[in-house]
Motif scaffolding. Sequence first.
Motif, PDB file in Angstrom:
ATOM      1  N   UNK A  71       0.703  -1.177   0.089  1.00  0.00           N
ATOM      2  CA  UNK A  71       0.128  -0.056   0.185  1.00  0.00           C
ATOM      3  C   UNK A  71       0.979   1.272   0.006  1.00  0.00           C
ATOM      4  N   UNK A  72       1.831   1.290   0.872  1.00  0.00           N
ATOM      5  CA  UNK A  72       2.771   2.323   1.039  1.00  0.00           C
ATOM      6  C   UNK A  72       3.505   2.646  -0.367  1.00  0.00           C
ATOM      7  N   UNK A  73       3.924   1.645  -0.999  1.00  0.00           N
ATOM      8  CA  UNK A  73       4.556   1.551  -2.205  1.00  0.00           C
ATOM      9  C   UNK A  73       3.763   2.173  -3.326  1.00  0.00           C
ATOM     10  N   UNK A  74       2.442   1.792  -3.346  1.00  0.00           N
ATOM     11  CA  UNK A  74       1.621   2.097  -4.434  1.00  0.00           C
ATOM     12  C   UNK A  74       1.092   3.699  -4.113  1.00  0.00           C
ATOM     13  N   UNK A  75       0.858   4.125  -2.938  1.00  0.00           N
ATOM     14  CA  UNK A  75       0.591   5.455  -2.846  1.00  0.00           C
ATOM     15  C   UNK A  75       1.727   6.403  -3.092  1.00  0.00           C
ATOM     16  N   UNK A  76       2.941   6.226  -2.347  1.00  0.00           N
ATOM     17  CA  UNK A  76       4.161   6.852  -2.636  1.00  0.00           C
ATOM     18  C   UNK A  76       4.303   6.871  -4.203  1.00  0.00           C
ATOM     19  N   UNK A 142      20.844 -11.932  -0.702  1.00  0.00           N
ATOM     20  CA  UNK A 142      22.201 -12.595  -1.149  1.00  0.00           C
ATOM     21  C   UNK A 142      21.830 -12.722  -2.780  1.00  0.00           C
ATOM     22  N   UNK A 143      20.767 -13.047  -3.221  1.00  0.00           N
ATOM     23  CA  UNK A 143      20.343 -13.538  -4.438  1.00  0.00           C
ATOM     24  C   UNK A 143      20.378 -11.917  -5.219  1.00  0.00           C
ATOM     25  N   UNK A 144      19.800 -10.851  -4.734  1.00  0.00           N
ATOM     26  CA  UNK A 144      19.430  -9.637  -5.276  1.00  0.00           C
ATOM     27  C   UNK A 144      20.466  -8.551  -4.780  1.00  0.00           C
ATOM     28  N   UNK A 145      21.720  -8.795  -3.926  1.00  0.00           N
ATOM     29  CA  UNK A 145      22.523  -8.181  -3.371  1.00  0.00           C
ATOM     30  C   UNK A 145      23.124  -6.777  -4.365  1.00  0.00           C
ATOM     31  N   UNK A 146      23.627  -7.348  -5.411  1.00  0.00           N
ATOM     32  CA  UNK A 146      24.377  -6.410  -6.277  1.00  0.00           C
ATOM     33  C   UNK A 146      23.333  -5.579  -6.810  1.00  0.00           C
ATOM     34  N   UNK A 147      22.174  -5.993  -7.271  1.00  0.00           N
ATOM     35  CA  UNK A 147      21.075  -5.205  -7.845  1.00  0.00           C
ATOM     36  C   UNK A 147      20.704  -4.122  -6.740  1.00  0.00           C
ATOM     37  N   UNK A 148      20.364  -4.810  -5.428  1.00  0.00           N
ATOM     38  CA  UNK A 148      19.769  -3.616  -4.719  1.00  0.00           C
ATOM     39  C   UNK A 148      20.806  -2.452  -4.338  1.00  0.00           C
ATOM     40  N   UNK A 149      22.040  -3.020  -4.073  1.00  0.00           N
ATOM     41  CA  UNK A 149      23.246  -1.899  -4.162  1.00  0.00           C
ATOM     42  C   UNK A 149      23.360  -1.090  -5.107  1.00  0.00           C
ATOM     43  N   UNK A 150      23.289  -1.305  -6.286  1.00  0.00           N
ATOM     44  CA  UNK A 150      23.185  -0.753  -7.424  1.00  0.00           C
ATOM     45  C   UNK A 150      22.182   0.469  -7.588  1.00  0.00           C
ATOM     46  N   UNK A 151      21.006   0.019  -7.295  1.00  0.00           N
ATOM     47  CA  UNK A 151      19.708   0.823  -7.292  1.00  0.00           C
ATOM     48  C   UNK A 151      19.730   1.816  -6.137  1.00  0.00           C
ATOM     49  N   UNK A 152      20.419   1.429  -5.104  1.00  0.00           N
ATOM     50  CA  UNK A 152      20.651   2.287  -3.739  1.00  0.00           C
ATOM     51  C   UNK A 152      21.540   3.288  -4.221  1.00  0.00           C
ATOM     52  N   UNK A 153      22.564   2.958  -4.767  1.00  0.00           N
ATOM     53  CA  UNK A 153      23.534   4.007  -5.215  1.00  0.00           C
ATOM     54  C   UNK A 153      23.024   5.067  -6.057  1.00  0.00           C
ATOM     55  N   UNK A 158      21.378   2.394 -12.121  1.00  0.00           N
ATOM     56  CA  UNK A 158      20.529   0.829 -12.275  1.00  0.00           C
ATOM     57  C   UNK A 158      20.198   0.685 -13.645  1.00  0.00           C
ATOM     58  N   UNK A 159      19.242   1.766 -14.008  1.00  0.00           N
ATOM     59  CA  UNK A 159      18.654   1.853 -15.333  1.00  0.00           C
ATOM     60  C   UNK A 159      19.802   1.497 -16.265  1.00  0.00           C
ATOM     61  N   UNK A 160      20.854   1.947 -16.324  1.00  0.00           N
ATOM     62  CA  UNK A 160      21.889   1.667 -17.222  1.00  0.00           C
ATOM     63  C   UNK A 160      22.421   0.313 -17.371  1.00  0.00           C
ATOM     64  N   UNK A 161      22.334  -0.301 -16.060  1.00  0.00           N
ATOM     65  CA  UNK A 161      22.769  -1.809 -15.994  1.00  0.00           C
ATOM     66  C   UNK A 161      21.386  -2.819 -16.170  1.00  0.00           C
ATOM     67  N   UNK A 162      20.327  -2.351 -16.529  1.00  0.00           N
ATOM     68  CA  UNK A 162      19.343  -3.280 -16.960  1.00  0.00           C
ATOM     69  C   UNK A 162      18.447  -3.600 -15.437  1.00  0.00           C
ATOM     70  N   UNK A 163      18.640  -2.930 -14.683  1.00  0.00           N
ATOM     71  CA  UNK A 163      17.824  -3.060 -13.339  1.00  0.00           C
ATOM     72  C   UNK A 163      16.884  -2.250 -13.231  1.00  0.00           C
ATOM     73  N   UNK A 164      15.685  -2.734 -12.614  1.00  0.00           N
ATOM     74  CA  UNK A 164      14.480  -1.917 -12.445  1.00  0.00           C
ATOM     75  C   UNK A 164      14.534  -1.499 -10.777  1.00  0.00           C
ATOM     76  N   UNK A 165      14.853  -0.256 -10.758  1.00  0.00           N
ATOM     77  CA  UNK A 165      14.804   0.102  -9.072  1.00  0.00           C
ATOM     78  C   UNK A 165      13.411   0.055  -8.608  1.00  0.00           C
ATOM     79  N   UNK A 166      12.323   0.007  -9.343  1.00  0.00           N
ATOM     80  CA  UNK A 166      10.785  -0.045  -8.453  1.00  0.00           C
ATOM     81  C   UNK A 166      10.725  -1.601  -8.156  1.00  0.00           C
ATOM     82  N   UNK A 167      11.328  -2.591  -8.702  1.00  0.00           N
ATOM     83  CA  UNK A 167      11.330  -3.865  -8.604  1.00  0.00           C
ATOM     84  C   UNK A 167      12.118  -4.153  -7.167  1.00  0.00           C
ATOM     85  N   UNK A 168      13.495  -3.603  -7.316  1.00  0.00           N
ATOM     86  CA  UNK A 168      14.341  -3.881  -6.347  1.00  0.00           C
ATOM     87  C   UNK A 168      13.768  -3.192  -4.784  1.00  0.00           C
ATOM     88  N   UNK A 169      13.179  -2.080  -5.329  1.00  0.00           N
ATOM     89  CA  UNK A 169      12.623  -1.433  -4.046  1.00  0.00           C
ATOM     90  C   UNK A 169      11.353  -2.443  -3.282  1.00  0.00           C
TER      91      UNK A 169
END
Length: 261
Positions: A71-76, A142-153, A158-169
Amino acid sequence: MLDDFLLRAVLAAVGAALAAAPLGVFVVWRRMAYFGDATAHAAVLGVALALAMSAPVFAGTLVVALAMALTVARLAGRGYGADMVLGVAAHGALAFGLVAVSFLQGPRLDLEAYLFGDILAVGKADLAVIWGGGAVVAVLIGWRWQALVTSTVSEDLAFAAGIDPKRERLILMLALALVVAVALKVVGALLIGALLIIPAAAARPWSRTPEVMLAGTAALGVLSALGGLWGAWVLDLPAGPAVVCAAALLFAISAVAGGRR
């Protein structure tokens, strides 16, 4: 060995600290402290609904925490300010949970245990839930570590690396909901946010890489759990708050030593 209540309490505290560590670093990096509180406060409503329907408390807590995260993710994402959404969600969920508990006859007497934890009453089934949930969180992060770190930075990176930040969030929010459900028995709904934030904040000044901060957060979380339980045993303190107090002392030490360093 597991018939000893103190040993079960130690295993539960250590398991909750280890489960919270990988989420804590992202909560600190992404400045999501208020989101952790909102999800934790929703756990009270989950407890009330589970008791009303004679369902497992863990299941009710997990379902409501997941609903809160989505709910919070959708409203935000619809133009509402994140701080406003989290404020309404945190206070509203806690208020509805307390009102719902007031309608229950027997369980309302144990409200303090759900708010501040009842680690000394942890059973074998609770240990299985805590360590099983912690294992799921560890595998997921552990599975999403690198993607989570990249989208956090940087989301652009993240978009340039083919990572969807919304999915990682979203993955991070779902994992956080699981940690809330796991840690409810240990520190309670009102103190889960502290278990997530304080060890990570204490480890941050001494960490040069994300992996080092993760390891430091886990170590300080376990040390806080053991120190809090020792203080509760020796000084006859409430165990859940004692664990958080130990974490706060470690943060104070880290802040002073880090400043001098």
